[in-house]
Design an enzyme around this catalytic site. Sequence first.
Site, mmCIF file in Angstrom:
data_model
loop_
_atom_site.group_PDB
_atom_site.id
_atom_site.type_symbol
_atom_site.label_atom_id
_atom_site.label_comp_id
_atom_site.label_asym_id
_atom_site.label_seq_id
_atom_site.Cartn_x
_atom_site.Cartn_y
_atom_site.Cartn_z
ATOM 1 N N THR A 179 13.306 40.388 -26.501
ATOM 2 C CA THR A 179 14.686 39.441 -26.645
ATOM 3 C C THR A 179 14.158 38.121 -25.694
ATOM 4 O OG1 THR A 179 16.796 39.664 -25.835
ATOM 5 C CG2 THR A 179 15.153 40.855 -24.143
ATOM 6 N N ASN A 180 15.103 37.593 -25.048
ATOM 7 C CA ASN A 180 14.679 36.215 -24.496
ATOM 8 C C ASN A 180 15.692 36.201 -23.110
ATOM 9 O OD1 ASN A 180 17.319 34.964 -25.345
ATOM 10 N ND2 ASN A 180 16.535 35.244 -27.211
#
Length: 217
Positions: free
Chosen positions: A29-30
């Site tokens: 993810t980020n």
Amino acid sequence: KEKKDLEGKKVLITAGPTVEAIDPVRFITNHSSGKMGYALAEAASKRGASVTLVSGPTKIMPPSNINFVPIKSTLDMYDAVMKHFPQQDVIIKSAAVADYRPQYSAEKKIKKQEGDLTLTLVRNPDILFELGQIKEGKILVGFAAETDHVLEYAKEKILKKNLDFIVANDVTQEGAGFGTDTNIVYLIDKTENITKIDKSSKTEIAHHILNKVKELL
Ligand code: C5P
């Protein structure tokens, strides 16, 4: 007191990160917090718009009185956005969409083994690009989070993705970008008209973005 200048308008906003599963317990993810997208959803709703918020997982409570569509992966976001797109007047894509996903999401937890493990990542669809191909009369707004050449890259994206305008920010600046309550942005339109918005709360920036949307509607 705010005026209801978006009454009768349908606005689709995407927010947050996307999450790409590696196996049932792991993911890629980020750092997107979703704050900018949720601020936009709240502001648009207060101004009378009927808001659909397609969001990856965040720690924020969605505003009430909106259509909240939680998703996880980019492919989920793609399906949700394409489903709601035809009814919309305005689409604002503030989500930080993963450009790649693991080629396979293992059904069972991957066990450790001797030596290294290689993950192959495959390209995700560029949702905003695809919307640009079918937008017709709709207002399409993109975001560009950059670490360098901010204005140059943002201008390229307006053309490439067929946007009405883009909200560009330099995520390396103090008080801008992921997770912060403030941001420093440039609104750049098709005619390369640039408006700088100095460090402001994400709610204030949301209203600037919606003012620009209102002008174009
Ligand atoms: O090309 P880049 O990812 O920098 O462009 C950012 C803009 O494109 C954002 O508005 C983001 O929501 C959107 N985007 C998308 N689908 C992707 C990648 C980015 O809609 N796969």
